[in-house]
Design a protein around this motif. Sequence first.
Motif, PDB file in Angstrom:
ATOM      1  N   ILE A 184       0.834  -1.199   0.000  1.00 27.74           N
ATOM      2  CA  ILE A 184       0.000   0.000   0.000  1.00 27.74           C
ATOM      3  C   ILE A 184       0.876   1.258   0.000  1.00 27.74           C
ATOM      4  O   ILE A 184       0.604   2.225  -0.723  1.00 27.74           O
ATOM      5  CB  ILE A 184      -0.950  -0.017   1.215  1.00 27.74           C
ATOM      6  N   ARG A 185       1.948   1.232   0.778  1.00 28.88           N
ATOM      7  CA  ARG A 185       2.859   2.381   0.807  1.00 28.88           C
ATOM      8  C   ARG A 185       3.547   2.567  -0.548  1.00 28.88           C
ATOM      9  O   ARG A 185       3.714   3.693  -1.027  1.00 28.88           O
ATOM     10  CB  ARG A 185       3.892   2.181   1.922  1.00 28.88           C
ATOM     11  N   SER A 186       3.922   1.470  -1.176  1.00 33.04           N
ATOM     12  CA  SER A 186       4.532   1.529  -2.500  1.00 33.04           C
ATOM     13  C   SER A 186       3.585   2.154  -3.511  1.00 33.04           C
ATOM     14  O   SER A 186       4.002   2.965  -4.362  1.00 33.04           O
ATOM     15  CB  SER A 186       4.924   0.119  -2.953  1.00 33.04           C
ATOM     16  N   ALA A 187       2.301   1.805  -3.423  1.00 38.03           N
ATOM     17  CA  ALA A 187       1.321   2.385  -4.347  1.00 38.03           C
ATOM     18  C   ALA A 187       1.251   3.897  -4.179  1.00 38.03           C
ATOM     19  O   ALA A 187       1.139   4.647  -5.156  1.00 38.03           O
ATOM     20  CB  ALA A 187      -0.047   1.751  -4.115  1.00 38.03           C
ATOM     21  N   GLY A 188       1.330   4.370  -2.929  1.00 42.15           N
ATOM     22  CA  GLY A 188       1.296   5.802  -2.690  1.00 42.15           C
ATOM     23  C   GLY A 188       2.549   6.526  -3.155  1.00 42.15           C
ATOM     24  O   GLY A 188       2.473   7.651  -3.651  1.00 42.15           O
ATOM     25  N   LEU A 189       3.696   5.862  -3.016  1.00 40.23           N
ATOM     26  CA  LEU A 189       4.960   6.485  -3.394  1.00 40.23           C
ATOM     27  C   LEU A 189       5.301   6.299  -4.865  1.00 40.23           C
ATOM     28  O   LEU A 189       6.119   7.041  -5.426  1.00 40.23           O
ATOM     29  CB  LEU A 189       6.102   5.904  -2.544  1.00 40.23           C
ATOM     30  N   GLY A 190       4.713   5.281  -5.468  1.00 44.60           N
ATOM     31  CA  GLY A 190       4.972   5.020  -6.875  1.00 44.60           C
ATOM     32  C   GLY A 190       6.334   4.418  -7.152  1.00 44.60           C
ATOM     33  O   GLY A 190       6.923   4.655  -8.212  1.00 44.60           O
ATOM     34  N   ARG A 191       6.841   3.586  -6.209  1.00 44.63           N
ATOM     35  CA  ARG A 191       8.145   2.973  -6.438  1.00 44.63           C
ATOM     36  C   ARG A 191       8.261   1.644  -5.687  1.00 44.63           C
ATOM     37  O   ARG A 191       7.501   1.361  -4.764  1.00 44.63           O
ATOM     38  CB  ARG A 191       9.278   3.906  -6.017  1.00 44.63           C
ATOM     39  N   ARG A 192       9.236   0.859  -6.099  1.00 43.70           N
ATOM     40  CA  ARG A 192       9.531  -0.440  -5.504  1.00 43.70           C
ATOM     41  C   ARG A 192      10.103  -0.240  -4.105  1.00 43.70           C
ATOM     42  O   ARG A 192      10.929   0.647  -3.881  1.00 43.70           O
ATOM     43  CB  ARG A 192      10.542  -1.180  -6.383  1.00 43.70           C
ATOM     44  N   LEU A 193       9.675  -1.093  -3.155  1.00 42.86           N
ATOM     45  CA  LEU A 193      10.161  -1.009  -1.783  1.00 42.86           C
ATOM     46  C   LEU A 193      10.616  -2.385  -1.301  1.00 42.86           C
ATOM     47  O   LEU A 193       9.995  -3.405  -1.618  1.00 42.86           O
ATOM     48  CB  LEU A 193       9.060  -0.485  -0.847  1.00 42.86           C
ATOM     49  N   ASP A 194      11.678  -2.401  -0.518  1.00 42.83           N
ATOM     50  CA  ASP A 194      12.178  -3.645   0.055  1.00 42.83           C
ATOM     51  C   ASP A 194      11.351  -4.048   1.273  1.00 42.83           C
ATOM     52  O   ASP A 194      10.789  -3.201   1.979  1.00 42.83           O
ATOM     53  CB  ASP A 194      13.639  -3.487   0.489  1.00 42.83           C
TER      54      ASP A 194
END
Length: 365
Positions: free
Chosen positions: A332-342
Amino acid sequence: MGDPHGIGIVGLGAISGQYLAILKDHPGIRIAAVADLNEARAAEIADATGAEALGVDELLTHSDVDTVLNLTIPAAHADIALRAIAAGKHVYGEKPLAATFEDAGRVIDAAAAAGVTVGCAPDTVLGTGTQTARDAIDRGDIGTPTFATATMITPGHERWHPNPDFYYTEGGGPLLDMGPYYVTALVHLLGPVVAVTGAANRSRDTRTIGSGPRAGEQVPVTIDTHVTGILEHAGGALSTIVMSFDGTTTAPPIEVHGPEGSLAVPDPNRFDGDVTLHPPGRERLALDASAGYADAGRGIGIIDMVQAGPGQAPRANGALALHALEVMTTLIRSAGLGRRLDITTTVERPNPVPLTTRNTWSELH
């Protein structure tokens, strides 16, 4: 064989009936105490099971309670778990482990410091559906898995739920509601997740309640109701997950693909279901159940936890629940930031479940 393992249940809502159906007659388990805000409900369940109806504080410290079964609302999961751990009790909870990843981490850390065990739903993935699919993967039926799809698409819970407000506010939504089943199943099938990339949107800003005394009332939508994500598994496989309150689908709940074929995996919110194998250029084959707890229900995860040997993690364990929660919240956080997250946590792929008939698992101490 020893004395039966004492269970104290906190929260006696609708889901408790499914747990009681599995646990109440198991010879290795005793329902020692129950607690609920509805005292009449607690007295009724106590009378039916031979348990004591207690207040929460009394239950958490009761000498006959070895494990606290936490069936409260998600917002109370961490508080009850931490209080039980502080009293030296093992804990098994409904999903999610806690309302936030940070609180879930506190539960795991507290349990490690206290030397007690944490287990958490879903345990549906220990049934013959997901476990038969895992068995097919492990014996190489599709070769080395390359990718998987996990799909849950419904028109929205407001069509049937008389009070659907929670599903459309922070902490709700399709991913946090149903994702634990799918993410947990994917970890059983393919191993832990190391990174995620997400995207999300919503179709409208209100929902209309379709049944009950509030039928026709508009519910505001303050979160995204469609989430798509890519999960990168440690072994190299990729999973695409689609969780949505914005449509309908005929797609299999989960498919796993490899160079030697594809597997259709049944709904991970169920314990059983048909597993089919589709080798290239050949007809689909229905696989006989070859692994998992047969005829299981909610509560088999506690039985599995109680029966785990010294130093052996239960299959529905807290570390897996923490990992699944991080995968979802990070998506969900990745969707908000628009980038890949570890992903910062990892977990051992739980041990497979050998095919275990009900007569066997329901009689084990």
